[in-house]
Write an enzyme that holds these catalytic residues in place. Structure first.
Site, PDB file in Angstrom:
ATOM      1  N   SER A 112       1.164  11.981   8.021  1.00 57.09           N
ATOM      2  CA  SER A 112      -0.167  12.042   8.611  1.00 57.09           C
ATOM      3  C   SER A 112      -1.148  12.844   7.754  1.00 57.09           C
ATOM      4  CB  SER A 112      -0.089  12.658  10.014  1.00 57.09           C
ATOM      5  OG  SER A 112       0.657  11.824  10.881  1.00 57.09           O
ATOM      6  N   GLU A 146      -0.117   3.219  10.060  1.00 51.53           N
ATOM      7  CA  GLU A 146      -1.569   3.195   9.830  1.00 51.53           C
ATOM      8  C   GLU A 146      -2.283   4.271  10.649  1.00 51.53           C
ATOM      9  OE1 GLU A 146      -3.568  -0.332   8.957  1.00 51.53           O
ATOM     10  OE2 GLU A 146      -1.760  -1.498   8.610  1.00 51.53           O
ATOM     11  N   GLU A 184       4.685   9.584   1.650  1.00 52.02           N
ATOM     12  CA  GLU A 184       5.718  10.161   0.797  1.00 52.02           C
ATOM     13  C   GLU A 184       6.759  10.865   1.654  1.00 52.02           C
ATOM     14  OE1 GLU A 184       2.668  11.039  -2.969  1.00 52.02           O
ATOM     15  OE2 GLU A 184       3.749  12.697  -2.030  1.00 52.02           O
ATOM     16  N   PRO A 185       7.896  11.259   1.064  1.00 52.69           N
ATOM     17  CA  PRO A 185       8.926  11.946   1.847  1.00 52.69           C
ATOM     18  C   PRO A 185       8.417  13.160   2.614  1.00 52.69           C
ATOM     19  CG  PRO A 185       9.834  11.292  -0.260  1.00 52.69           C
ATOM     20  CD  PRO A 185       8.363  10.970  -0.308  1.00 52.69           C
ATOM     21  N   PHE A 213       0.866  -1.179   0.000  1.00 51.49           N
ATOM     22  CA  PHE A 213       0.000   0.000   0.000  1.00 51.49           C
ATOM     23  C   PHE A 213       0.900   1.225   0.000  1.00 51.49           C
ATOM     24  CE2 PHE A 213      -2.669   3.081   2.492  1.00 51.49           C
ATOM     25  CZ  PHE A 213      -3.753   3.157   1.618  1.00 51.49           C
TER      26      PHE A 213
END
Length: 386
Positions: A131, A367, A126-127, A122
């Site tokens: 959140s 998550e 990204e860098p 999934f």
């Protein structure tokens, strides 16, 4: 549809034996080698663990959320890396396809995901995007491939992607319009072997050795139009639905790890003697065990109740966030008490307590961090009027 009780009980018994007799003896080896042995992965395939949440018509076990939670609790009683090995196939790597895929997409991919022949990942983070997942910068622009067929040209980088080193298929969230926030995000099924797709070296991590995370790079990768999940602009909603289920699964794993830690603490406290008697007879040790047990029971009840509500079709956005928030924070406290109960031995690698202490720290981050769960809980509580 739930399995009949006898069949499900047999499954739980098989998994419990697999964890205790096969996986736990390998924990130190996995920590040292930073990989799951190939023969163990094959056994997981043969047991159907890669297809726990995939419908039987596609070769999976088709477990309900309540059944999946109970299985996750059992799997939590060993190093979390073992579960993570197939966890993306069960959860975040496959559920976008399960929830939003077309009949053709499901028929093409789900049987091989359920069998473990295909490993999924999934790709959301990204860098510069964690959140704030509605702010993804990876872009998918309509264009043509070398044969003149309509495709999306995918460009960008995803970071900390679980199982990326082994993944054959990525569920990728990318921006297809300049609409603000999540409204401009779409979801795509991206095979690893597409031109322009590359995977970086696995990161060195604090814990959960054997479960690899790595960057995934997309350099003008031509993604077929047929590989889009849902309509344009629906990607963020798909991602949030996937994470709702994933959070509940992770909460169940946290319960299993806590139960394992408590069992280890009780066994050690009954053998270790200080001041002429087992430390289990000292009230301050008993207090730590009592606190750990109480919190674990509360987390278990919350997880199973929420799982049952989800199976009944109830909106459990808040409850899933609460379960993940409480259970992940809880297992951190239990692990900390376990180190304290073991004393110096808890700080030494031979006993495995310090390894689990490191392993569980991640549960409060991935998550959705604990802070994100708090925001979701508060928002949903106010939306429902308290």
């Amino acid at each position: 549809m739930a399995l009949d009780p006898e069949t499900f009980d047999a499954l739980i018994t098989t998994i419990r034996r697999f964890v205790s007799e096969r996986l736990r003896p390998l924990e130190a080896q996995v920590e040292t080698d930073d990989r799951i042995p190939d023969d163990v992965v094959q056994e997981m395939r043969e047991m159907g663990l890669f297809g726990l949440s995939i419908a039987e018509e596609y070769g999976g076990l088709g477990l309900t959320m309540a059944e999946e939670a109970r299985v996750a609790i059992e799997l939590g009683r060993t190093t979390p890396a073992f579960r993570s090995n197939f966890g993306t196939n069960v959860g975040i790597g496959s559920q976008g396809l399960v929830m939003a895929g077309t009949a053709e997409q499901k028929a093409q991919w789900l049987p091989r995901i359920a069998s473990g022949d295909i490993v999924t990942s999934f790709a959301l983070t990204e860098p510069d995007v964690g959140s704030d997942s509605g702010s993804v910068k990876t872009r998918a622009v309509r264009g043509k491939d070398e044969n003149g067929a309509d495709v999306y040209r995918l460009s960008g980088t995803k970071r900390y992607i679980t199982n990326a080193d082994r993944a054959d298929l990525f569920t990728v969230m990318a921006r297809t319009s300049d609409d603000p926030g999540g409204r401009g995000v779409s979801a795509f099924l991206v095979p690893r072997d597409l031109p322009g797709v590359s995977v970086g070296e696995p990161e060195k991590k604090m814990g959960q050795k054997g479960a690899k995370v790595a960057d995934v790079n997309f350099d003008d990768a031509p993604v077929p139009i047929a590989n889009r999940l849902g309509e344009e602009g629906e990607g963020f909603k798909i991602a949030m639905r996937v994470l709702d289920r994933g959070r509940l699964h992770i909460a169940a794993v946290c319960v299993g790890v806590a139960e394992r830690l408590i069992a280890d603490c009780v066994a050690y406290a009954g053998e270790r003697k200080q001041f002429g008697k087992p430390i289990a007879e000292h009230q301050l040790i008993q207090a730590m065990i009592a606190d750990s047990k109480t919190e674990t029971l509360a987390a278990r009840a919350l997880v199973l109740e929420t799982a049952a509500a989800k199976d009944a079709g109830t909106n459990v956005v808040m409850e899933s966030a609460a379960a993940k928030y409480y259970a992940s924070e809880m297992v951190g406290r239990v692990a900390d008490r376990a180190v304290q109960i073991f004393g110096g031995a808890g700080y030494i690698a031979d006993y495995g307590i310090e390894r689990l202490y490191r392993d569980v720290r991640l549960f409060r981050i991935y998550e959705g961090t604990s802070q994100i769960q708090q925001i979701i809980i508060a928002r949903e509580t106010m939306k429902r009027g308290g």
